[in-house]
Write an enzyme that holds these catalytic residues in place. Sequence first.
Site, PDB file in Angstrom:
ATOM      1  N   HIS A 208     126.671   1.398 -16.080  1.00  0.00           N
ATOM      2  CA  HIS A 208     126.646   1.958 -17.428  1.00  0.00           C
ATOM      3  C   HIS A 208     125.915   0.957 -18.305  1.00  0.00           C
ATOM      4  O   HIS A 208     126.048  -0.247 -18.118  1.00  0.00           O
ATOM      5  CB  HIS A 208     128.067   2.137 -17.976  1.00  0.00           C
TER       6      HIS A 208
ATOM      7  N   PHE B 268     132.585  18.327 -15.239  1.00  0.00           N
ATOM      8  CA  PHE B 268     132.514  17.210 -14.291  1.00  0.00           C
ATOM      9  C   PHE B 268     133.401  16.033 -14.696  1.00  0.00           C
ATOM     10  O   PHE B 268     133.515  15.060 -13.957  1.00  0.00           O
ATOM     11  CB  PHE B 268     131.061  16.743 -14.104  1.00  0.00           C
TER      12      PHE B 268
ATOM     13  N   ARG C 272     118.739   1.870 -11.117  1.00  0.00           N
ATOM     14  CA  ARG C 272     119.195   3.129 -10.516  1.00  0.00           C
ATOM     15  C   ARG C 272     118.178   3.653  -9.503  1.00  0.00           C
ATOM     16  O   ARG C 272     118.544   4.147  -8.436  1.00  0.00           O
ATOM     17  CB  ARG C 272     119.460   4.147 -11.620  1.00  0.00           C
TER      18      ARG C 272
ATOM     19  N   GLU D  65     131.089  -0.849 -28.147  1.00  0.00           N
ATOM     20  CA  GLU D  65     131.544  -1.042 -26.762  1.00  0.00           C
ATOM     21  C   GLU D  65     131.967  -2.487 -26.508  1.00  0.00           C
ATOM     22  O   GLU D  65     132.886  -2.727 -25.714  1.00  0.00           O
ATOM     23  CB  GLU D  65     130.445  -0.595 -25.789  1.00  0.00           C
TER      24      GLU D  65
ATOM     25  N   ARG E 183     118.187  -0.279 -20.990  1.00  0.00           N
ATOM     26  CA  ARG E 183     117.983   1.140 -20.629  1.00  0.00           C
ATOM     27  C   ARG E 183     116.715   1.274 -19.776  1.00  0.00           C
ATOM     28  O   ARG E 183     116.682   2.047 -18.826  1.00  0.00           O
ATOM     29  CB  ARG E 183     117.854   2.037 -21.865  1.00  0.00           C
TER      30      ARG E 183
ATOM     31  N   LYS F 231     129.585  -0.181 -12.143  1.00  0.00           N
ATOM     32  CA  LYS F 231     130.582   0.854 -11.846  1.00  0.00           C
ATOM     33  C   LYS F 231     131.179   0.649 -10.450  1.00  0.00           C
ATOM     34  O   LYS F 231     130.673  -0.175  -9.660  1.00  0.00           O
ATOM     35  CB  LYS F 231     129.906   2.222 -11.952  1.00  0.00           C
TER      36      LYS F 231
ATOM     37  N   TYR G 129     133.982   7.928 -22.677  1.00  0.00           N
ATOM     38  CA  TYR G 129     133.225   9.136 -22.328  1.00  0.00           C
ATOM     39  C   TYR G 129     133.645  10.322 -23.196  1.00  0.00           C
ATOM     40  O   TYR G 129     133.670  11.467 -22.722  1.00  0.00           O
ATOM     41  CB  TYR G 129     133.397   9.460 -20.841  1.00  0.00           C
TER      42      TYR G 129
ATOM     43  N   ASN H 140     125.671   6.048 -10.192  1.00  0.00           N
ATOM     44  CA  ASN H 140     124.415   5.439 -10.624  1.00  0.00           C
ATOM     45  C   ASN H 140     124.526   3.951 -10.981  1.00  0.00           C
ATOM     46  O   ASN H 140     123.752   3.423 -11.763  1.00  0.00           O
ATOM     47  CB  ASN H 140     123.806   6.260 -11.768  1.00  0.00           C
TER      48      ASN H 140
ATOM     49  N   THR I 214     119.646   8.619 -15.989  1.00  0.00           N
ATOM     50  CA  THR I 214     121.037   8.829 -15.547  1.00  0.00           C
ATOM     51  C   THR I 214     121.140   9.251 -14.088  1.00  0.00           C
ATOM     52  O   THR I 214     121.945   8.711 -13.324  1.00  0.00           O
ATOM     53  CB  THR I 214     121.699   9.900 -16.444  1.00  0.00           C
TER      54      THR I 214
HETATM   55  P1  ATP Z   1     125.915   5.669 -18.791  1.00  0.00           P
HETATM   56  O1  ATP Z   1     126.572   6.065 -20.104  1.00  0.00           O
HETATM   57  O2  ATP Z   1     126.868   5.593 -17.633  1.00  0.00           O
HETATM   58  O3  ATP Z   1     125.037   4.451 -18.929  1.00  0.00           O
HETATM   59  P2  ATP Z   1     123.921   7.564 -19.298  1.00  0.00           P
HETATM   60  O4  ATP Z   1     123.989   7.071 -20.703  1.00  0.00           O
HETATM   61  O5  ATP Z   1     122.603   7.514 -18.584  1.00  0.00           O
HETATM   62  O6  ATP Z   1     124.927   6.814 -18.382  1.00  0.00           O
HETATM   63  P3  ATP Z   1     125.636   9.740 -20.060  1.00  0.00           P
HETATM   64  O7  ATP Z   1     125.122  11.069 -20.469  1.00  0.00           O
HETATM   65  O8  ATP Z   1     126.185   8.833 -21.096  1.00  0.00           O
HETATM   66  O9  ATP Z   1     124.464   9.041 -19.230  1.00  0.00           O
HETATM   67  O10 ATP Z   1     126.711   9.991 -18.926  1.00  0.00           O
HETATM   68  C1  ATP Z   1     127.636   9.005 -18.595  1.00  0.00           C
HETATM   69  C2  ATP Z   1     127.931   9.068 -17.120  1.00  0.00           C
HETATM   70  O11 ATP Z   1     128.577  10.303 -16.837  1.00  0.00           O
HETATM   71  C3  ATP Z   1     126.699   9.060 -16.225  1.00  0.00           C
HETATM   72  O12 ATP Z   1     126.234   7.779 -15.946  1.00  0.00           O
HETATM   73  C4  ATP Z   1     127.214   9.736 -14.979  1.00  0.00           C
HETATM   74  O13 ATP Z   1     127.946   8.800 -14.186  1.00  0.00           O
HETATM   75  C5  ATP Z   1     128.188  10.757 -15.556  1.00  0.00           C
HETATM   76  N1  ATP Z   1     127.566  12.072 -15.740  1.00  0.00           N
HETATM   77  C6  ATP Z   1     126.767  12.466 -16.756  1.00  0.00           C
HETATM   78  N2  ATP Z   1     126.356  13.740 -16.602  1.00  0.00           N
HETATM   79  C7  ATP Z   1     126.912  14.154 -15.431  1.00  0.00           C
HETATM   80  C8  ATP Z   1     126.879  15.369 -14.695  1.00  0.00           C
HETATM   81  N3  ATP Z   1     126.182  16.438 -15.129  1.00  0.00           N
HETATM   82  N4  ATP Z   1     127.572  15.437 -13.536  1.00  0.00           N
HETATM   83  C9  ATP Z   1     128.278  14.373 -13.096  1.00  0.00           C
HETATM   84  N5  ATP Z   1     128.373  13.195 -13.738  1.00  0.00           N
HETATM   85  C10 ATP Z   1     127.688  13.085 -14.888  1.00  0.00           C
HETATM   86 MG    MG Z   2     125.764   6.894 -21.792  1.00  0.00          MG
END
Ligand code: ATP
Ligand code: MG
Length: 159
Positions: free
Chosen positions: A120, A63, A108, A131, A91, A15, A55, A117, A97
């Site tokens: 992705h 957010f 992370r 993806e 993962r 990212k 997303y 973080n 996350t």
């Molecule tokens: P990623 O998809 O980025 O690998 P993840 O699968 O661990 O992360 P997701 O729930 O898919 O988590 O969320 C995607 C991204 O959205 C997170 O990595 C983070 O950058 C952002 N995000 C998720 N939840 C929040 C939140 N509550 N506040 C701010 N940003 C968030």
């Molecule tokens: Mg995710």
Amino acid sequence: MRFDGVHEKTVVIIKPDGVQRSLVGEVTKRLEMKGLKIVAMKMMILSEDKLREHYAHHVEKPFYPGLEAFMKSSPVVAMVAEGKDAVAAVRLIAGVTNAGKADGGTIRGDLAMGMCNVIHCSDSPENGEAEVKRFFDESEVFEYNKTEWLHVYMEDERA
Ligand code: ATP
Ligand code: MG
């Protein structure tokens, strides 16, 4: 020679915080050292459309505007990593996350403090496949043998 059991694909996106904080090499090194095979890699700027698609599960959340602004704030580096159970493996080494709560030893946990973080990574084999198509043209994903796989997997794991 093609090792048919070890072709699960996962997308890793370094990212904007990872690019700006000069962590591209560190993240790539950790994926390579784990034994994953990098089969695609490029720098790109994510469009609003692409981000809304990627997303989709967050678009309606409060957010989201901040997340979109963050993800557009600099180029990212997108990769496809391949291996046996590659989605779960990445993962595990990515950590949870919220980087502030991620275990030491994970990407992370070691490299970030909160929701900026660093990476992705795909969360299921089905999403991994989707993806790859979302971020890469077919011609950008390479099929090649890595001789070191003989020393990453036992024979029955490669079947
Ligand atoms: P990623 O998809 O980025 O690998 P993840 O699968 O661990 O992360 P997701 O729930 O898919 O988590 O969320 C995607 C991204 O959205 C997170 O990595 C983070 O950058 C952002 N995000 C998720 N939840 C929040 C939140 N509550 N506040 C701010 N940003 C968030
Ligand atoms: Mg995710």
